[in-house]
Design an enzyme around this catalytic site. Structure first.
Site, PDB file in Angstrom:
ATOM      1  N   ASP A 230       0.831  -1.418   0.025  1.00  0.00           N
ATOM      2  CA  ASP A 230       0.071  -0.066   0.117  1.00  0.00           C
ATOM      3  C   ASP A 230       0.962   1.244   0.010  1.00  0.00           C
ATOM      4  O   ASP A 230       1.757   1.238   0.887  1.00  0.00           O
ATOM      5  CB  ASP A 230      -0.808   0.279   1.233  1.00  0.00           C
ATOM      6  CG  ASP A 230      -1.733  -1.146   1.369  1.00  0.00           C
ATOM      7  OD1 ASP A 230      -1.135  -2.104   1.117  1.00  0.00           O
ATOM      8  OD2 ASP A 230      -2.802  -1.154   1.855  1.00  0.00           O
ATOM      9  N   HIS A 232      -1.103   4.452  -0.743  1.00  0.00           N
ATOM     10  CA  HIS A 232      -2.184   5.305   0.057  1.00  0.00           C
ATOM     11  C   HIS A 232      -1.881   6.661  -0.023  1.00  0.00           C
ATOM     12  O   HIS A 232      -1.779   7.328   0.916  1.00  0.00           O
ATOM     13  CB  HIS A 232      -2.423   4.711   1.519  1.00  0.00           C
ATOM     14  CG  HIS A 232      -3.252   3.675   2.041  1.00  0.00           C
ATOM     15  ND1 HIS A 232      -4.478   3.947   1.491  1.00  0.00           N
ATOM     16  CD2 HIS A 232      -2.932   2.510   2.440  1.00  0.00           C
ATOM     17  CE1 HIS A 232      -5.189   2.635   1.945  1.00  0.00           C
ATOM     18  NE2 HIS A 232      -4.285   1.845   2.485  1.00  0.00           N
ATOM     19  N   ASP A 259      -4.039  -0.527  -3.434  1.00  0.00           N
ATOM     20  CA  ASP A 259      -4.351   0.696  -2.473  1.00  0.00           C
ATOM     21  C   ASP A 259      -3.227   1.650  -2.664  1.00  0.00           C
ATOM     22  O   ASP A 259      -2.452   2.088  -1.873  1.00  0.00           O
ATOM     23  CB  ASP A 259      -4.029   0.092  -1.007  1.00  0.00           C
ATOM     24  CG  ASP A 259      -5.502  -0.477  -0.391  1.00  0.00           C
ATOM     25  OD1 ASP A 259      -6.312  -0.660  -1.151  1.00  0.00           O
ATOM     26  OD2 ASP A 259      -5.457  -0.721   0.627  1.00  0.00           O
ATOM     27  N   ASP A 262      -6.408   7.126  -1.516  1.00  0.00           N
ATOM     28  CA  ASP A 262      -7.396   7.115  -0.320  1.00  0.00           C
ATOM     29  C   ASP A 262      -6.312   7.343   0.772  1.00  0.00           C
ATOM     30  O   ASP A 262      -5.171   6.882   0.919  1.00  0.00           O
ATOM     31  CB  ASP A 262      -8.177   6.021   0.129  1.00  0.00           C
ATOM     32  CG  ASP A 262      -9.416   6.121  -0.598  1.00  0.00           C
ATOM     33  OD1 ASP A 262      -9.658   7.188  -1.436  1.00  0.00           O
ATOM     34  OD2 ASP A 262      -9.904   5.123  -1.115  1.00  0.00           O
ATOM     35  N   ARG A 263      -6.937   7.968   1.981  1.00  0.00           N
ATOM     36  CA  ARG A 263      -6.448   8.174   3.374  1.00  0.00           C
ATOM     37  C   ARG A 263      -5.037   9.442   2.876  1.00  0.00           C
ATOM     38  O   ARG A 263      -5.483  10.612   3.457  1.00  0.00           O
ATOM     39  CB  ARG A 263      -5.726   7.156   4.057  1.00  0.00           C
ATOM     40  CG  ARG A 263      -6.749   6.184   4.442  1.00  0.00           C
ATOM     41  CD  ARG A 263      -6.033   5.243   5.493  1.00  0.00           C
ATOM     42  NE  ARG A 263      -7.138   4.232   5.896  1.00  0.00           N
ATOM     43  CZ  ARG A 263      -8.164   4.581   6.950  1.00  0.00           C
ATOM     44  NH1 ARG A 263      -8.214   5.708   7.612  1.00  0.00           N
ATOM     45  NH2 ARG A 263      -8.961   3.631   7.568  1.00  0.00           N
ATOM     46  N   ASN A 291      -8.487  -3.132  -2.121  1.00  0.00           N
ATOM     47  CA  ASN A 291      -9.794  -2.707  -1.704  1.00  0.00           C
ATOM     48  C   ASN A 291     -10.266  -1.133  -1.828  1.00  0.00           C
ATOM     49  O   ASN A 291     -11.426  -0.712  -1.604  1.00  0.00           O
ATOM     50  CB  ASN A 291     -10.149  -3.465  -0.454  1.00  0.00           C
ATOM     51  CG  ASN A 291      -9.153  -2.570   0.742  1.00  0.00           C
ATOM     52  OD1 ASN A 291      -7.929  -2.483   0.540  1.00  0.00           O
ATOM     53  ND2 ASN A 291      -9.823  -2.201   1.875  1.00  0.00           N
ATOM     54  N   HIS A 292      -9.169  -0.528  -1.896  1.00  0.00           N
ATOM     55  CA  HIS A 292      -9.466   0.932  -2.246  1.00  0.00           C
ATOM     56  C   HIS A 292      -9.408   1.539  -3.268  1.00  0.00           C
ATOM     57  O   HIS A 292      -9.708   2.803  -3.401  1.00  0.00           O
ATOM     58  CB  HIS A 292      -8.190   1.835  -1.137  1.00  0.00           C
ATOM     59  CG  HIS A 292      -8.746   1.858   0.300  1.00  0.00           C
ATOM     60  ND1 HIS A 292      -9.140   2.957   0.763  1.00  0.00           N
ATOM     61  CD2 HIS A 292      -8.447   1.022   1.257  1.00  0.00           C
ATOM     62  CE1 HIS A 292      -9.455   2.946   2.190  1.00  0.00           C
ATOM     63  NE2 HIS A 292      -8.842   1.650   2.569  1.00  0.00           N
ATOM     64  N   HIS A 340      -3.825  -8.499  -3.136  1.00  0.00           N
ATOM     65  CA  HIS A 340      -3.877  -7.368  -1.964  1.00  0.00           C
ATOM     66  C   HIS A 340      -4.116  -7.912  -0.839  1.00  0.00           C
ATOM     67  O   HIS A 340      -3.579  -7.532   0.210  1.00  0.00           O
ATOM     68  CB  HIS A 340      -4.667  -6.285  -2.499  1.00  0.00           C
ATOM     69  CG  HIS A 340      -4.739  -5.024  -1.494  1.00  0.00           C
ATOM     70  ND1 HIS A 340      -3.830  -4.339  -1.334  1.00  0.00           N
ATOM     71  CD2 HIS A 340      -5.705  -4.796  -0.726  1.00  0.00           C
ATOM     72  CE1 HIS A 340      -4.084  -3.593  -0.481  1.00  0.00           C
ATOM     73  NE2 HIS A 340      -5.350  -3.715  -0.190  1.00  0.00           N
ATOM     74  N   ARG A 390     -12.453  -7.231   9.996  1.00  0.00           N
ATOM     75  CA  ARG A 390     -12.757  -6.143   8.907  1.00  0.00           C
ATOM     76  C   ARG A 390     -14.198  -6.057   8.807  1.00  0.00           C
ATOM     77  O   ARG A 390     -14.873  -4.980   8.434  1.00  0.00           O
ATOM     78  CB  ARG A 390     -11.904  -5.990   7.894  1.00  0.00           C
ATOM     79  CG  ARG A 390     -10.639  -5.798   7.765  1.00  0.00           C
ATOM     80  CD  ARG A 390      -9.941  -6.007   6.419  1.00  0.00           C
ATOM     81  NE  ARG A 390      -8.300  -6.064   6.578  1.00  0.00           N
ATOM     82  CZ  ARG A 390      -7.549  -5.248   6.604  1.00  0.00           C
ATOM     83  NH1 ARG A 390      -7.913  -3.718   6.625  1.00  0.00           N
ATOM     84  NH2 ARG A 390      -6.304  -5.275   6.597  1.00  0.00           N
ATOM     85  N   HIS A 417      -2.122  -4.619   2.522  1.00  0.00           N
ATOM     86  CA  HIS A 417      -3.551  -4.496   3.143  1.00  0.00           C
ATOM     87  C   HIS A 417      -3.429  -4.154   4.519  1.00  0.00           C
ATOM     88  O   HIS A 417      -4.421  -3.851   5.114  1.00  0.00           O
ATOM     89  CB  HIS A 417      -4.399  -5.883   2.881  1.00  0.00           C
ATOM     90  CG  HIS A 417      -5.874  -5.816   3.097  1.00  0.00           C
ATOM     91  ND1 HIS A 417      -6.586  -4.718   2.840  1.00  0.00           N
ATOM     92  CD2 HIS A 417      -6.753  -6.471   3.736  1.00  0.00           C
ATOM     93  CE1 HIS A 417      -7.891  -4.869   3.166  1.00  0.00           C
ATOM     94  NE2 HIS A 417      -8.018  -5.995   3.608  1.00  0.00           N
TER      95      HIS A 417
END
Length: 488
Positions: A230, A232, A259, A262-263, A291-292, A340, A390, A417
């Site tokens: 990730d 991010h 990923d 995001d964030r 997943n993002h 991922h 999760r 992840h």
């Protein structure tokens, strides 16, 4: 101890443990706080606040399934405990279960009408629910075509006043000079022209549409492959990876394992740079879906808001369509599977099952099935399988990993992840590796980032690195109302 038989000493001990846990939570030591809240619950299981506070810890560590379970328990213990509904609403929102979240926010606002924060979140949630329902309604309208099919990129004019890098208008492609200038410009927090943005995204979308759901990667002699986890939206850390470890080239291939966005608040810069490298060096950079790279996550965690703020809704929709086309898995030299999230809720899944996933028709991963589990699952230390911490996907133990690898003639699973203190973790008897490449995640965790260099003879070298400074833009800058609650 029986729930109905809590003596005064146990109750007092539970309160002491809660106070210790509260201090740990304030210091952002969430794992230790969870242990203390758990001990308080064991001493006195009849206090709703203990479950609610532990739920808050799970929200901070992205264990939203566990957070919902604790919120449910708090409500069971005391149905009048409003904060239990609030915690459950936040966790469901994190999982993009918008209707469930809205139901609880309405309860909170009804009980605490003066709570401006809860009311603002309820209103935001209502907007998202209405928008999602509208999008589902128009999805079935056959006259609605994709942005990629309707966008006339060549009709977009590049103004004379634009002072950034320009593409060759004869070839309509990028070269190394353009890419270098683009990276320098993005690093200075400047934009490249939207026409060039559209071209880059469209070019990568076309490459991905021709790719299978599972891609085989070779590592020629005297070459190496770098697997990154990730990133991010941490653009300056992405550039640091290249500066430390080398840029993609004919002898140095990269695989970024989902990923990208995001964030972090430089997600557009991250994904645009990766896309540009993919277009320029299609066989030296691979991208997997995380997943993002999904619509619902982008609504909550910032990427949609960032692209709309910096460019337009059309630009975001084009990114979304391209994310839908990203491959789901890679196999390195027929021996290492890279995904991922992780493995599956059933045995006997084969590489051909992954290869045959119709990701282009499915588009979004949903909440069950192979595509969902590839993006969401996590390893656990215990044998067997367990419910996902999760709330999506599954947890799989060492025996599950061993059976899957043996069934498919593989040696190892590499996945991402999850943030890890040292950037990576080797578990499941050395057969499952987690690699995470966003150091000091969300500017607050203090973790290292990591990458894995793999040579043609399949030797793995793990490299860790620290975060580098970035412009004064906070993480989740472009996120929804829930951004602050869902940051680490």
């Amino acid at each position: 101890m029986s729930d109905d038989n809590v003596n005064a000493a146990s109750a007092a001990k539970a309160e002491e443990l809660k106070a210790e846990a509260n201090a740990l939570f304030s210091a952002k030591h969430y794992a230790e706080a969870i242990e203390k809240y758990t001990a308080a619950i064991e001493a006195n299981p009849k206090v709703a606040v203990y479950y609610s506070n532990r739920s808050a810890c799970y929200i901070k560590t992205e264990a939203y399934g566990y957070a919902i379970a604790d919120a449910n328990r708090a409500i069971e213990v005391d149905s009048t405990y409003t904060k239990g509904y609030y915690r459950r609403a936040i966790a469901n929102m994190a999982l993009t279960k918008f209707k469930d979240s809205l139901r609880d926010f309405r309860i909170v606002v009804k009980r605490a009408p003066a709570d401006k924060d809860a009311k603002a979140k309820m209103i935001e949630c209502e907007k998202i629910v209405r928008r999602v329902e509208f999008e589902k309604a128009i999805e079935h309208n056959e006259t609605i075509r994709s942005v990629a099919d309707t966008l006339d990129v060549e009709a977009v004019t590049v103004e004379d006043s634009y002072d950034g890098p320009r593409m060759n208008e004869e070839t309509k492609t990028i070269d190394k000079e353009f890419l270098d200038q683009m990276i320098a410009r993005l690093k200075d927090q400047k934009k490249i022209h939207k026409k060039y943005m559209f071209r880059i995204i469209m070019a990568v979308r076309n490459i991905m549409l021709e790719s299978p759901s599972l891609i085989d990667i070779d590592i020629p002699e005297n070459s190496k492959l770098t697997v990154c986890g990730d990133t991010h939206g941490q653009y300056y850390d992405l550039l640091h990876i290249f500066e430390l470890n080398g840029y993609p080239s004919a002898t140095h291939t990269y695989l970024f394992n989902g990923d990208f966005v995001d964030r972090g608040s430089f997600s557009l810069e991250v994904v645009l740079t990766l896309f540009a490298f993919k277009w320029l060096y299609p066989n030296s950079l691979y991208l997997a879906r995380g997943n993002h790279e999904t619509d619902n996550m982008n609504k909550i965690y910032g990427f949609e808001g960032e692209v709309k703020a910096k460019f337009s809704e059309t630009m975001f929709k084009l990114f979304s369509e391209t994310f839908n086309a990203l491959p789901l898995a890679h196999v390195i030299k027929h021996k290492i599977l890279v995904v991922h999230g992780g493995l599956f809720s059933k045995d006997d899944v084969t590489l051909d099952d992954i290869r045959n996933i119709d990701r282009l028709s499915q588009r979004q991963p949903g909440t069950e099935g192979l595509m969902c589990e590839l993006l969401w699952s996590d390893p656990q230390p215990e044998n067997g399988r367990g419910p996902s911490k999760r709330g999506v996907g599954t947890q799989f133990g060492p025996d599950v990993t061993k059976r899957f690898l043996e069934h498919n003639g593989l040696d190892m699973l590499i996945r991402s992840h999850e943030v890890k203190e040292n950037g990576y973790v080797i578990e499941h008897d050395g057969k499952c590796v987690t690699v995470f490449s966003a150091p000091n995640y969300c500017d607050s965790v203090g973790n290292k980032g990591a990458l894995i260099n793999i040579t043609s003879d399949m030797k793995l070298d793990y490299r860790t690195f620290d975060a580098v400074p970035h412009p004064d833009v906070r993480p989740m800058q472009y996120a929804s109302q829930f951004g602050g609650m869902l940051g680490v």
